[in-house]
Motif scaffolding. Structure first.
Motif, PDB file in Angstrom:
ATOM      1  N   LEU A  14       8.254  21.729 -16.917  1.00  0.00           N
ATOM      2  CA  LEU A  14       8.466  21.308 -15.427  1.00  0.00           C
ATOM      3  C   LEU A  14       7.452  20.490 -15.240  1.00  0.00           C
ATOM      4  CD1 LEU A  14       8.304  24.552 -13.457  1.00  0.00           C
ATOM      5  CD2 LEU A  14       9.986  23.206 -14.108  1.00  0.00           C
ATOM      6  N   ALA A  15       6.743  19.872 -15.879  1.00  0.00           N
ATOM      7  CA  ALA A  15       5.857  18.754 -16.149  1.00  0.00           C
ATOM      8  C   ALA A  15       6.324  17.195 -15.983  1.00  0.00           C
ATOM      9  CB  ALA A  15       4.424  18.547 -17.122  1.00  0.00           C
ATOM     10  N   PRO A  16       7.070  16.762 -15.234  1.00  0.00           N
ATOM     11  CA  PRO A  16       7.687  15.294 -15.474  1.00  0.00           C
ATOM     12  C   PRO A  16       7.019  14.767 -15.845  1.00  0.00           C
ATOM     13  CG  PRO A  16       7.849  16.016 -12.969  1.00  0.00           C
ATOM     14  CD  PRO A  16       7.621  17.176 -14.315  1.00  0.00           C
ATOM     15  N   LEU A  17       7.139  13.329 -16.361  1.00  0.00           N
ATOM     16  CA  LEU A  17       6.425  11.796 -16.548  1.00  0.00           C
ATOM     17  C   LEU A  17       6.525  11.558 -14.681  1.00  0.00           C
ATOM     18  CD1 LEU A  17       7.760  10.319 -19.559  1.00  0.00           C
ATOM     19  CD2 LEU A  17       5.586  11.733 -18.844  1.00  0.00           C
ATOM     20  N   LEU A  18       5.035  11.448 -14.222  1.00  0.00           N
ATOM     21  CA  LEU A  18       4.872  10.886 -12.774  1.00  0.00           C
ATOM     22  C   LEU A  18       4.355   9.288 -12.843  1.00  0.00           C
ATOM     23  CD1 LEU A  18       3.253  14.031 -10.925  1.00  0.00           C
ATOM     24  CD2 LEU A  18       6.077  13.022 -10.830  1.00  0.00           C
ATOM     25  N   LEU A  19       5.362   8.563 -12.238  1.00  0.00           N
ATOM     26  CA  LEU A  19       5.000   7.307 -11.954  1.00  0.00           C
ATOM     27  C   LEU A  19       5.010   6.891 -10.553  1.00  0.00           C
ATOM     28  CD1 LEU A  19       7.544   7.743 -13.764  1.00  0.00           C
ATOM     29  CD2 LEU A  19       7.844   5.381 -13.636  1.00  0.00           C
ATOM     30  N   GLY A  20       4.011   5.851 -10.662  1.00  0.00           N
ATOM     31  CA  GLY A  20       3.183   5.482  -9.414  1.00  0.00           C
ATOM     32  C   GLY A  20       3.604   3.655  -9.329  1.00  0.00           C
ATOM     33  N   ALA A  21       3.426   3.388  -8.000  1.00  0.00           N
ATOM     34  CA  ALA A  21       3.640   1.436  -7.421  1.00  0.00           C
ATOM     35  C   ALA A  21       2.882   0.382  -8.540  1.00  0.00           C
ATOM     36  CB  ALA A  21       2.995   1.467  -6.193  1.00  0.00           C
ATOM     37  N   SER A  22       2.152   1.779  -9.799  1.00  0.00           N
ATOM     38  CA  SER A  22       1.119   0.570  -9.950  1.00  0.00           C
ATOM     39  C   SER A  22       1.841   0.626 -11.716  1.00  0.00           C
ATOM     40  CB  SER A  22      -0.137   0.864 -10.255  1.00  0.00           C
ATOM     41  OG  SER A  22      -0.305   2.030 -10.663  1.00  0.00           O
ATOM     42  N   ASP A  23       2.916   1.257 -12.138  1.00  0.00           N
ATOM     43  CA  ASP A  23       3.356   1.520 -13.168  1.00  0.00           C
ATOM     44  C   ASP A  23       4.687   0.604 -13.404  1.00  0.00           C
ATOM     45  OD1 ASP A  23       1.423   3.534 -14.322  1.00  0.00           O
ATOM     46  OD2 ASP A  23       3.354   5.196 -12.380  1.00  0.00           O
ATOM     47  N   PRO A  71       1.646  -1.425  -0.143  1.00  0.00           N
ATOM     48  CA  PRO A  71      -0.029  -0.286  -0.266  1.00  0.00           C
ATOM     49  C   PRO A  71       0.658   1.226   0.018  1.00  0.00           C
ATOM     50  CG  PRO A  71       0.199  -0.742   1.870  1.00  0.00           C
ATOM     51  CD  PRO A  71       1.020  -1.993   1.443  1.00  0.00           C
ATOM     52  N   LEU A  72       0.839   1.768  -1.116  1.00  0.00           N
ATOM     53  CA  LEU A  72       2.189   3.137  -1.099  1.00  0.00           C
ATOM     54  C   LEU A  72       1.313   3.622  -1.920  1.00  0.00           C
ATOM     55  CD1 LEU A  72       4.842   1.430  -2.644  1.00  0.00           C
ATOM     56  CD2 LEU A  72       4.899   2.095   0.161  1.00  0.00           C
ATOM     57  N   ASP A  73       1.504   5.087  -1.430  1.00  0.00           N
ATOM     58  CA  ASP A  73       0.743   6.861  -2.458  1.00  0.00           C
ATOM     59  C   ASP A  73       2.536   7.523  -2.277  1.00  0.00           C
ATOM     60  OD1 ASP A  73       0.085   9.165  -3.493  1.00  0.00           O
ATOM     61  OD2 ASP A  73      -1.128   9.393  -1.606  1.00  0.00           O
ATOM     62  N   LEU A  74       2.934   6.828  -3.331  1.00  0.00           N
ATOM     63  CA  LEU A  74       4.035   7.886  -3.721  1.00  0.00           C
ATOM     64  C   LEU A  74       4.549   8.111  -4.663  1.00  0.00           C
ATOM     65  CD1 LEU A  74       6.727   8.743  -1.834  1.00  0.00           C
ATOM     66  CD2 LEU A  74       7.990   6.201  -2.141  1.00  0.00           C
ATOM     67  N   PRO A  75       4.589   9.031  -5.646  1.00  0.00           N
ATOM     68  CA  PRO A  75       4.530   9.341  -7.043  1.00  0.00           C
ATOM     69  C   PRO A  75       6.056   8.909  -7.062  1.00  0.00           C
ATOM     70  CG  PRO A  75       3.594  11.514  -6.202  1.00  0.00           C
ATOM     71  CD  PRO A  75       3.250   9.752  -4.700  1.00  0.00           C
ATOM     72  N   PHE A  76       7.025   9.299  -8.200  1.00  0.00           N
ATOM     73  CA  PHE A  76       8.196   9.648  -8.481  1.00  0.00           C
ATOM     74  C   PHE A  76       8.266   9.911  -9.668  1.00  0.00           C
ATOM     75  CE2 PHE A  76       7.685   4.769  -8.753  1.00  0.00           C
ATOM     76  CZ  PHE A  76       8.494   4.507  -9.660  1.00  0.00           C
ATOM     77  N   ALA A  77       9.500  10.969  -9.834  1.00  0.00           N
ATOM     78  CA  ALA A  77      10.077  10.746 -11.138  1.00  0.00           C
ATOM     79  C   ALA A  77      11.476  10.516 -11.362  1.00  0.00           C
ATOM     80  CB  ALA A  77       9.925  12.669 -11.213  1.00  0.00           C
ATOM     81  N   VAL A  78      11.221  10.049 -12.512  1.00  0.00           N
ATOM     82  CA  VAL A  78      13.231   9.548 -12.973  1.00  0.00           C
ATOM     83  C   VAL A  78      13.599  10.182 -14.312  1.00  0.00           C
ATOM     84  CG1 VAL A  78      13.802   6.952 -14.348  1.00  0.00           C
ATOM     85  CG2 VAL A  78      12.521   6.962 -12.670  1.00  0.00           C
ATOM     86  N   SER A 123      12.620  13.460 -18.589  1.00  0.00           N
ATOM     87  CA  SER A 123      12.352  12.376 -17.809  1.00  0.00           C
ATOM     88  C   SER A 123      11.800  11.450 -18.535  1.00  0.00           C
ATOM     89  CB  SER A 123      10.610  13.597 -16.917  1.00  0.00           C
ATOM     90  OG  SER A 123      10.008  12.586 -16.867  1.00  0.00           O
ATOM     91  N   VAL A 124      11.698  10.136 -17.897  1.00  0.00           N
ATOM     92  CA  VAL A 124      11.652   8.788 -18.360  1.00  0.00           C
ATOM     93  C   VAL A 124      11.198   8.031 -17.788  1.00  0.00           C
ATOM     94  CG1 VAL A 124      13.838   9.219 -19.557  1.00  0.00           C
ATOM     95  CG2 VAL A 124      13.434   7.696 -17.253  1.00  0.00           C
ATOM     96  N   GLN A 125      10.116   6.958 -18.678  1.00  0.00           N
ATOM     97  CA  GLN A 125       9.571   6.263 -17.639  1.00  0.00           C
ATOM     98  C   GLN A 125      10.275   5.098 -18.793  1.00  0.00           C
ATOM     99  OE1 GLN A 125       7.766   3.475 -17.833  1.00  0.00           O
ATOM    100  NE2 GLN A 125       6.102   3.163 -16.934  1.00  0.00           N
ATOM    101  N   PRO A 126      10.732   4.130 -17.748  1.00  0.00           N
ATOM    102  CA  PRO A 126      12.250   3.425 -17.804  1.00  0.00           C
ATOM    103  C   PRO A 126      11.487   2.074 -18.545  1.00  0.00           C
ATOM    104  CG  PRO A 126      12.095   3.377 -15.603  1.00  0.00           C
ATOM    105  CD  PRO A 126      10.827   4.450 -16.074  1.00  0.00           C
ATOM    106  N   TYR A 127      10.019   1.907 -18.038  1.00  0.00           N
ATOM    107  CA  TYR A 127       9.526   0.268 -18.082  1.00  0.00           C
ATOM    108  C   TYR A 127       8.632   0.201 -20.094  1.00  0.00           C
ATOM    109  CZ  TYR A 127      10.395   0.221 -13.659  1.00  0.00           C
ATOM    110  OH  TYR A 127      10.829  -0.012 -11.811  1.00  0.00           O
ATOM    111  N   THR A 128       8.319   1.218 -20.289  1.00  0.00           N
ATOM    112  CA  THR A 128       7.732   1.749 -21.217  1.00  0.00           C
ATOM    113  C   THR A 128       8.684   2.737 -22.657  1.00  0.00           C
ATOM    114  OG1 THR A 128       6.276   3.856 -21.480  1.00  0.00           O
ATOM    115  CG2 THR A 128       5.642   1.639 -20.323  1.00  0.00           C
ATOM    116  N   GLY A 129       9.359   3.616 -22.346  1.00  0.00           N
ATOM    117  CA  GLY A 129      10.296   4.163 -22.971  1.00  0.00           C
ATOM    118  C   GLY A 129       9.472   5.584 -23.375  1.00  0.00           C
TER     119      GLY A 129
END
Length: 264
Positions: free
Chosen positions: A169-178, A3-10, A148-154
């Motif tokens: 200033l709009a990076p790709l935000l990822l969450g636990a379900s991504d 159970p995580l509510d933790l968005p992050f940007a790579v 800003s990258v989504q490492p799993y989709t490219g």
């Protein structure tokens, strides 16, 4: 799923060398130190203080949040004695290397939770990170770009280019379900940097799956409580060690794979 509510940007940061740059086998500490100094110069409003402790802006300041995070009084957790930083450098390591003028240096940067709100300061600091010089001879580097990258989709989004004034200033935000789906019955773990895990009051000398899983759960939960929605504060993880031991017994082979020249 935890159970995580933790968005992050790579982020993927690319610098190009202005001078000959000599890098040590573990350049991450050099880059992290240069970034911290640049962020301090940009963000600190009370430079006369010897430390951030006691500063009324510590929990709001981009430098205080990233480099000297303060544990809230509501979180008195033993494993949070030293709060983890919400900015994680992902840098390839191996042998000493030299960059000739014009060659590129790339590394990853993960920005966790509410630290993403400090993105303008973080990008400004990245512009300055190589200008004071890195390595033994203080070779200078210039910012090429930050993506800003989504490492799993490219998927990628350009946030900043060194020679341009525009900033996204709009990076790709990822969450636990991504994260990527896990299929099959085997899992291969590759360690791209030195790993130190505490178990039984000291450093673990062998990598056992239950110890690894417990360390990952603890770190993710700590980050989520400090910089996310704190859903894990009310979660019950008592079954996790049992599940880990069951999975470990089902494994026939445990082996550590060492890659001498991993990529960031």
């Amino acid at each position: 799923m935890l159970p995580l509510d933790l968005p992050f940007a790579v982020l993927r940061v690319t610098l190009w060398a202005l001078d000959m740059v000599h890098l040590p086998p573990f350049p991450g500490s050099k880059l992290e130190g240069a970034f911290g100094r640049a962020l301090y110069r940009l963000a600190c409003t009370q430079p006369g203080r010897e430390t951030c402790q006691g500063c009324p802006l510590q929990s709001l300041c981009p430098y205080g949040l990233s480099y000297t995070p303060r544990l809230p009084q509501s979180l008195q957790v033993a494993s949070l004695g030293t709060p983890p930083r919400p900015i994680i450098f992902r840098v390839a390591y191996g042998e000493e290397r030299s960059l000739a003028p014009g060659e590129l240096l790339s590394f990853g940067l993960v920005v966790v939770g509410r630290a993403v709100a400090q993105l303008p300061y973080l990008l400004a600091a990245l512009r300055e990170v190589g200008r004071e010089g890195l390595g033994l001879r203080r070779g200078r580097l210039e910012l090429e770009e930050v993506r800003s990258v989504q490492p799993y989709t490219g998927e990628e989004v350009t946030l900043l280019r060194g020679g341009e004034l525009g900033v996204n200033l709009a990076p790709l935000l990822l969450g636990a379900s991504d994260g990527p789906p896990v299929s099959g019955h085997r899992l291969r773990l590759q360690l791209h940097s030195p790993l130190h895990i505490k178990a039984g009051g000291g450093l673990a000398r062998e990598l056992h799956f239950p110890v690894l899983l417990r360390a990952l759960q603890r770190r993710m939960s700590n980050l989520e409580q400090l910089y996310g929605g704190a859903l894990s504060r009310r979660a019950d993880f008592t079954q996790l060690p049992l599940l880990a031991r069951t999975s470990a017994r089902a494994c026939t082979t445990w082996r550590l794979c060492h890659d001498p020249a991993p990529q960031a």
